[in-house]
Design an enzyme around this catalytic site. Sequence first.
Site, PDB file in Angstrom:
ATOM      1  N   HIS A 298      46.935  39.356  50.526  1.00 17.88           N
ATOM      2  CA  HIS A 298      46.038  39.596  51.659  1.00 17.88           C
ATOM      3  C   HIS A 298      45.542  38.305  52.315  1.00 17.88           C
ATOM      4  O   HIS A 298      44.780  38.369  53.271  1.00 17.88           O
ATOM      5  CB  HIS A 298      44.835  40.430  51.180  1.00 17.88           C
TER       6      HIS A 298
ATOM      7  N   PRO B  24      47.835  36.214  40.895  1.00 15.23           N
ATOM      8  CA  PRO B  24      46.594  36.052  40.141  1.00 15.23           C
ATOM      9  C   PRO B  24      46.066  37.337  39.518  1.00 15.23           C
ATOM     10  O   PRO B  24      46.146  38.406  40.116  1.00 15.23           O
ATOM     11  CB  PRO B  24      45.607  35.513  41.183  1.00 15.23           C
ATOM     12  N   ASN B  25      45.546  37.158  38.326  1.00 20.20           N
ATOM     13  CA  ASN B  25      44.877  38.206  37.542  1.00 20.20           C
ATOM     14  C   ASN B  25      45.819  39.246  36.946  1.00 20.20           C
ATOM     15  O   ASN B  25      45.379  40.102  36.182  1.00 20.20           O
ATOM     16  CB  ASN B  25      43.773  38.896  38.369  1.00 20.20           C
TER      17      ASN B  25
ATOM     18  N   GLU C 280      58.234  43.703  47.996  1.00 16.25           N
ATOM     19  CA  GLU C 280      56.794  43.602  47.710  1.00 16.25           C
ATOM     20  C   GLU C 280      56.375  44.800  46.860  1.00 16.25           C
ATOM     21  O   GLU C 280      56.707  45.938  47.194  1.00 16.25           O
ATOM     22  CB  GLU C 280      56.024  43.617  49.037  1.00 16.25           C
TER      23      GLU C 280
ATOM     24  N   TYR D 212      44.532  49.980  37.500  1.00 15.35           N
ATOM     25  CA  TYR D 212      45.828  49.370  37.190  1.00 15.35           C
ATOM     26  C   TYR D 212      46.512  49.951  35.945  1.00 15.35           C
ATOM     27  O   TYR D 212      47.645  49.589  35.656  1.00 15.35           O
ATOM     28  CB  TYR D 212      45.663  47.851  37.040  1.00 15.35           C
TER      29      TYR D 212
ATOM     30  N   HIS E 182      53.053  46.612  44.648  1.00 16.86           N
ATOM     31  CA  HIS E 182      51.665  46.700  44.187  1.00 16.86           C
ATOM     32  C   HIS E 182      51.545  47.882  43.240  1.00 16.86           C
ATOM     33  O   HIS E 182      52.065  48.967  43.543  1.00 16.86           O
ATOM     34  CB  HIS E 182      50.683  46.868  45.352  1.00 16.86           C
TER      35      HIS E 182
ATOM     36  N   ARG F  17      42.261  44.790  32.676  1.00 16.34           N
ATOM     37  CA  ARG F  17      41.636  44.640  34.001  1.00 16.34           C
ATOM     38  C   ARG F  17      41.560  46.000  34.703  1.00 16.34           C
ATOM     39  O   ARG F  17      42.595  46.622  34.961  1.00 16.34           O
ATOM     40  CB  ARG F  17      42.521  43.696  34.823  1.00 16.34           C
TER      41      ARG F  17
ATOM     42  N   ALA G 261      46.114  39.300  44.896  1.00 16.06           N
ATOM     43  CA  ALA G 261      45.205  39.107  46.037  1.00 16.06           C
ATOM     44  C   ALA G 261      45.762  38.155  47.082  1.00 16.06           C
ATOM     45  O   ALA G 261      45.362  38.224  48.258  1.00 16.06           O
ATOM     46  CB  ALA G 261      43.852  38.613  45.530  1.00 16.06           C
TER      47      ALA G 261
ATOM     48  N   ASN H 245      54.808  40.735  43.240  1.00 21.87           N
ATOM     49  CA  ASN H 245      53.455  41.274  43.323  1.00 21.87           C
ATOM     50  C   ASN H 245      52.547  40.054  43.435  1.00 21.87           C
ATOM     51  O   ASN H 245      52.226  39.411  42.428  1.00 21.87           O
ATOM     52  CB  ASN H 245      53.099  42.107  42.090  1.00 21.87           C
TER      53      ASN H 245
ATOM     54  N   ARG I  99      42.624  52.019  49.131  1.00 21.56           N
ATOM     55  CA  ARG I  99      41.519  51.209  48.619  1.00 21.56           C
ATOM     56  C   ARG I  99      40.752  50.550  49.770  1.00 21.56           C
ATOM     57  O   ARG I  99      40.857  50.996  50.901  1.00 21.56           O
ATOM     58  CB  ARG I  99      42.078  50.183  47.611  1.00 21.56           C
TER      59      ARG I  99
HETATM   60  C1  DQA Z   1      47.598  44.454  43.494  1.00 24.02           C
HETATM   61  C2  DQA Z   1      46.682  44.886  44.646  1.00 24.02           C
HETATM   62  C3  DQA Z   1      45.907  43.700  45.192  1.00 24.02           C
HETATM   63  O1  DQA Z   1      45.053  44.137  46.245  1.00 24.02           O
HETATM   64  C4  DQA Z   1      45.068  43.084  44.104  1.00 24.02           C
HETATM   65  O2  DQA Z   1      44.385  41.942  44.597  1.00 24.02           O
HETATM   66  C5  DQA Z   1      45.832  42.765  42.882  1.00 24.02           C
HETATM   67  C6  DQA Z   1      46.832  43.727  42.406  1.00 24.02           C
HETATM   68  C7  DQA Z   1      48.312  45.662  42.834  1.00 24.02           C
HETATM   69  O3  DQA Z   1      49.253  45.426  42.097  1.00 24.02           O
HETATM   70  O4  DQA Z   1      47.896  46.805  43.033  1.00 24.02           O
HETATM   71  O5  DQA Z   1      45.608  41.760  42.222  1.00 24.02           O
HETATM   72  O6  DQA Z   1      48.602  43.597  44.007  1.00 24.02           O
END
Ligand code: DQA
Length: 150
Positions: free
Chosen positions: A81, A10-11, A99, A23, A101, A18, A78, A75, A108
Amino acid sequence: MATIYVLNGPNLNLLGTREPDIYGHATLADVEKLCRATAERFGWAVEFRQSNHEGDLVDSIQEAAEKKAAGIVLNAGAYTHTSLAIHDAILAAKVAVIEVHISNVFAREKLRHHSYIAPVAKASLCGFGIDGYALALIGLAAMTGTSAKT
Ligand code: DQA
């Protein structure tokens, strides 16, 4: 030709606009380009996806297993978590998951320090920006004994 699934949660469709201080300015299309260029070095095809929906990510992980993908770069955003469903999908899939990020989640908020993916992933990378995706593919190549084609 072996296929690597690169799955984004997501996102991540909003990359570029964003929270660019966290990022960066690269877009998801830039990430895709980077993944395709890196995978090509190892003779891999890439199935590149993004979804804002947890079940879609589960479906893609199951599909990667069915199609005998050579690996998954994930990736989960969220859902990293929160998602026991993605954790379980990885366990069932028996496909190597790396994995990734973009940000350094450990530098963070505390709520980002726990990952449901990490215990079932072959390896985890964070804090390298979008280069983490390329590094994950290179790591996957090393793990699977896949050498660069030229
Ligand atoms: C993320 C880190 C996550 O905590 C966050 O919710 C994201 C992006 C990252 O790529 O740094 O959506 O996965």
